[in-house]
Design an enzyme around this catalytic site. Structure first.
Site, PDB file in Angstrom:
ATOM      1  N   HIS A   1      -3.785   7.609  -2.677  1.00 35.58           N
ATOM      2  CA  HIS A   1      -3.088   6.925  -1.573  1.00 35.58           C
ATOM      3  C   HIS A   1      -3.129   5.420  -1.831  1.00 35.58           C
ATOM      4  O   HIS A   1      -4.141   4.772  -1.591  1.00 35.58           O
ATOM      5  CB  HIS A   1      -3.774   7.237  -0.240  1.00 35.58           C
TER       6      HIS A   1
ATOM      7  N   HIS B   1      -6.224   9.355   4.887  1.00 36.48           N
ATOM      8  CA  HIS B   1      -7.260   8.445   5.381  1.00 36.48           C
ATOM      9  C   HIS B   1      -7.923   8.965   6.648  1.00 36.48           C
ATOM     10  O   HIS B   1      -7.915   8.321   7.692  1.00 36.48           O
ATOM     11  CB  HIS B   1      -6.719   7.013   5.573  1.00 36.48           C
TER      12      HIS B   1
ATOM     13  N   HIS C   1      -2.126  -7.607   1.927  1.00 38.43           N
ATOM     14  CA  HIS C   1      -1.310  -8.534   2.697  1.00 38.43           C
ATOM     15  C   HIS C   1      -1.729  -9.947   2.297  1.00 38.43           C
ATOM     16  O   HIS C   1      -2.919 -10.190   2.039  1.00 38.43           O
ATOM     17  CB  HIS C   1      -1.526  -8.371   4.198  1.00 38.43           C
TER      18      HIS C   1
ATOM     19  N   HIS D   1      -0.770   1.544  -1.605  1.00 37.31           N
ATOM     20  CA  HIS D   1       0.396   0.752  -1.235  1.00 37.31           C
ATOM     21  C   HIS D   1       0.558  -0.325  -2.304  1.00 37.31           C
ATOM     22  O   HIS D   1      -0.267  -1.229  -2.406  1.00 37.31           O
ATOM     23  CB  HIS D   1       0.202   0.121   0.141  1.00 37.31           C
ATOM     24  N   LEU D   2       1.610  -0.208  -3.099  1.00 40.02           N
ATOM     25  CA  LEU D   2       1.830  -1.149  -4.195  1.00 40.02           C
ATOM     26  C   LEU D   2       2.834  -2.236  -3.845  1.00 40.02           C
ATOM     27  O   LEU D   2       3.035  -3.156  -4.626  1.00 40.02           O
ATOM     28  CB  LEU D   2       2.284  -0.399  -5.453  1.00 40.02           C
TER      29      LEU D   2
ATOM     30  N   LYS E   1       5.856  11.755   2.922  1.00 42.79           N
ATOM     31  CA  LYS E   1       4.875  11.078   3.769  1.00 42.79           C
ATOM     32  C   LYS E   1       5.449  10.909   5.166  1.00 42.79           C
ATOM     33  O   LYS E   1       6.474  10.245   5.354  1.00 42.79           O
ATOM     34  CB  LYS E   1       4.500   9.723   3.171  1.00 42.79           C
TER      35      LYS E   1
ATOM     36  N   HIS F   1       0.244  10.386   8.057  1.00 43.01           N
ATOM     37  CA  HIS F   1      -0.527   9.354   8.753  1.00 43.01           C
ATOM     38  C   HIS F   1      -0.831   9.944  10.125  1.00 43.01           C
ATOM     39  O   HIS F   1       0.013   9.910  11.026  1.00 43.01           O
ATOM     40  CB  HIS F   1       0.259   8.053   8.884  1.00 43.01           C
TER      41      HIS F   1
ATOM     42  N   ASP G   1      -6.073   3.960   0.158  1.00 39.81           N
ATOM     43  CA  ASP G   1      -5.227   3.273   1.133  1.00 39.81           C
ATOM     44  C   ASP G   1      -5.285   1.765   0.920  1.00 39.81           C
ATOM     45  O   ASP G   1      -5.224   0.982   1.870  1.00 39.81           O
ATOM     46  CB  ASP G   1      -5.633   3.632   2.569  1.00 39.81           C
TER      47      ASP G   1
ATOM     48  N   ALA H   1      -2.503  -5.122   9.394  1.00 43.29           N
ATOM     49  CA  ALA H   1      -3.504  -4.078   9.145  1.00 43.29           C
ATOM     50  C   ALA H   1      -3.470  -3.658   7.684  1.00 43.29           C
ATOM     51  O   ALA H   1      -2.423  -3.284   7.166  1.00 43.29           O
ATOM     52  CB  ALA H   1      -3.238  -2.881  10.048  1.00 43.29           C
TER      53      ALA H   1
END
Length: 327
Positions: free
Chosen positions: A11, A163, A238, A13-14, A92, A129, A234, A250
């Site tokens: 999991h 998660h 940011h 986020h790229l 997802k 999620h 996860d 978040a």
């Protein structure tokens, strides 16, 4: 020396553009493969977008890393999913508005059934999620009845509760053979008290929020022993301007420290011999994967996590870790 065979982060986020170029090499350095989330702007909802995004990732990471791609859940036809199936690891599902870039998510869970039936037929996993509406600490609990309903109604559909953060979520795994869960690095370490118990620590703010000590302890037990639980960081970068700001974004950027911190924790729990299962073997069994053969070596060698990586503050910034990945 600790050798991990084809470790995978299930999991990640790229992101896109400059942020992708900054953060993706950290995942590709330490993992043979990773499951890439589709909540971009706009979300990844077509096969063409999947293929374009995969090529964008590989231009940054190189071919020694496998990005397992996902589609953002919506109502799909059988023809669409049949065409996409060779190129994706799953769909997802985001409840609308529950996390970053989820405004186009599903508002009424009853609308999912037709697509879920096609996914079950075609053998395409569902990644969730898993949060519902209500008080923030209870949102995972509020969604678990939906997970129970789907796991029972679609027994051949592999469902991954992403998660997972609660003891109740972990216990639900024991009721359904087709239900699995990813566990993040940060939820193995922190509780809500770490985020808000003193001065607010924005770089520990994530969704789902960290929960109670007993929930963290349940996650640790599952990471060590549960055959249906495996690692998914996860990692969610940011820029510091979005974290240290009103309306704090978040997400926790854990990719640079994931394997070293896991090695330290498993060593502390006298369970280094079980790390391989958590970061690879159980996910392979759950998804029916044979990842590219790649050994990642870690050695006991103290190092200090940098205070920043580009515009992003990494998890455990400024702290000393006892294990490091060796090229």
């Amino acid at each position: 020396m600790l050798i991990l065979h084809s470790p995978m982060d299930m999991h990640v986020h790229l992101r896109q553009g400059d942020m992708l170029a900054l953060v993706a090499p950290h995942t590709a350095r330490d993992f043979a493969a990773a499951v890439v989330m589709p909540n971009l702007t706009p979300p990844v909802t077509s096969l063409a977008q999947v293929l374009d995004y995969r090529q964008e990732i590989l231009r940054v990471t190189g071919e020694s890393f496998t990005p397992f791609m996902t589609l953002f859940f919506r109502a799909y036809s059988r023809e669409e999913l049949l065409a996409a199936r060779p190129h994706i690891i799953g769909l997802k599902l985001y409840p609308a508005g529950m996390t970053t870039n989820s405004e186009d998510g599903l508002a009424d869970m009853r609308q999912a059934n037709a697509t879920l039936a096609i996914m079950e037929e075609l053998g395409i996993p569902l990644l969730i999620h898993g949060e519902g509406c209500g008080f923030v600490m209870d949102r995972e609990a509020a969604f678990l009845p939906v997970v129970r309903e789907w796991a029972g109604a679609f027994p051949r559909l592999r469902i991954v509760l992403e998660h997972v953060t609660t003891e109740a979520g972990v216990k639900l795994l024991d009721r359904f053979e087709n239900l699995f869960a990813t566990i993040t690095l940060h939820h193995l370490f922190i509780t809500l008290d770490d985020v808000l118990g003193g001065l607010m620590r924005p770089h520990l703010f994530c969704k789902p929020v960290a929960k109670r000590p007993e929930d963290r302890d349940a996650l640790r037990r599952a990471a060590l022993d549960h055959p249906q639980a495996f690692f998914g960081s996860d990692t969610a970068p940011h820029p510091v301007t979005a974290k240290e700001a009103p309306g704090c974004a978040a997400g926790i950027f854990s990719a640079p420290v994931a394997l070293p911190a896991l090695a330290g924790l498993f060593e502390e729990l006298d369970a280094l011999d079980r790390l391989q299962a958590f970061v690879s073997d159980r996910a392979c069994a759950a998804y029916g994967l044979t990842p590219m053969a790649r050994d990642v070596r870690l050695e006991r060698s103290a190092w200090t996590v940098p205070q920043s990586i580009g515009c992003v503050v990494p998890y455990l910034a400024g702290q000393s870790l006892d294990w490091r990945v060796v090229d």
